[in-house]
Design a protein around this motif. Structure first.
Motif, PDB file in Angstrom:
ATOM      1  N   THR A   1       3.789  -1.679   3.287  1.00  0.00           N
ATOM      2  CA  THR A   1       3.598  -0.256   3.034  1.00  0.00           C
ATOM      3  C   THR A   1       4.832   0.404   2.426  1.00  0.00           C
ATOM      4  O   THR A   1       5.965   0.134   2.830  1.00  0.00           O
TER       5      THR A   1
ATOM      6  N   GLN B   1       0.853  -1.182   0.000  1.00  0.00           N
ATOM      7  CA  GLN B   1       0.000   0.000   0.000  1.00  0.00           C
ATOM      8  C   GLN B   1       0.894   1.239   0.000  1.00  0.00           C
ATOM      9  O   GLN B   1       1.953   1.252   0.637  1.00  0.00           O
ATOM     10  N   LEU B   2       0.461   2.278  -0.695  1.00  0.00           N
ATOM     11  CA  LEU B   2       1.215   3.527  -0.750  1.00  0.00           C
ATOM     12  C   LEU B   2       0.596   4.546   0.192  1.00  0.00           C
ATOM     13  O   LEU B   2      -0.621   4.744   0.196  1.00  0.00           O
TER      14      LEU B   2
ATOM     15  N   PHE C   1      -3.750   5.424  -3.095  1.00  0.00           N
ATOM     16  CA  PHE C   1      -2.914   5.775  -1.947  1.00  0.00           C
ATOM     17  C   PHE C   1      -3.783   6.345  -0.837  1.00  0.00           C
ATOM     18  O   PHE C   1      -4.946   6.708  -1.043  1.00  0.00           O
TER      19      PHE C   1
END
Length: 200
Positions: free
Chosen positions: A70, A6-7, A27
């Motif tokens: 992440t 995940q951004l 994001f």
């Protein structure tokens, strides 16, 4: 099957968020509360690198989601007046914005944008350099622009994507980097992390 990373954008900047959305990046955002004071004798190049890395690390180290899943993106932009080497950050108030725009009038300045990515594999840093040529600005148009409030939260006291586009005669480099993120370099790195693909 591996969990997709995940951004997290380490910024509350609506401009950086809009740039990521523009190319279809998914994001979340979280502002990094850090001291942005330049160090004595710190070069502009070192300053923007340090700010981008500090923002990214501040959010990464405080994650409530697993760090292994992440990638955190931190970014910083600053202007440098070519004639004097003066670092142009966000103006402190309206009077500072007026003075800054007066110095930018009929000059060339450099925009430095650094982007830092931090994840469990370490950190990756990108810095881009763009140049902007301003036409001569009248005192009246500077006053009107500053009164709009637009320049008060922007490095160099202007936003090229807003009304100040009318001040610019020419740019050299990346337009999106001047706005806040060099999308070519950012998308290439995110693609290597499986976080970007061209939409059909």
């Amino acid at each position: 099957m591996a969990q997709q990373k995940q951004l997290v954008l380490a910024s509350a900047s609506p401009r950086r968020a809009e740039l990521l959305r523009q190319i279809g990046i998914h994001f979340s955002s979280q502002a990094a509360d850090i001291d942005e004071t330049p160090h004595p004798q710190e070069s502009p190049e070192r300053y923007v690198d340090r700010m981008a890395l500090t923002k990214a690390h501040a959010i990464y180290e405080g994650l409530t989601t697993p760090q292994s899943e992440t990638v955190v993106l931190g970014s910083d932009t600053a202007g440098v007046l070519d004639s004097s080497g003066e670092l142009l950050l966000k103006p402190q108030d309206a009077a500072d914005a007026v003075a800054m725009l007066q110095r930018l009038s009929n000059t060339v300045h450099t925009i430095l944008t650094s982007v830092a990515f931090v994840d469990q594999e370490g950190e990756h840093l990108i810095q881009t350099t763009s140049r902007v040529w301003f036409r001569t600005l009248s005192a009246q148009e500077i006053d009107i622009y500053v009164a709009s409030g637009e320049p008060l939260d922007k490095a160099g006291a202007y936003g090229i994507q807003g009304a100040a586009a009318a001040f610019v005669n020419r740019i050299e480099g990346s337009y999106s980097a001047i706005v806040g993120l060099p999308l070519g370099e950012v998308s290439e790195y995110l693609a290597s992390k499986g976080l970007y693909a061209v939409r059909r």
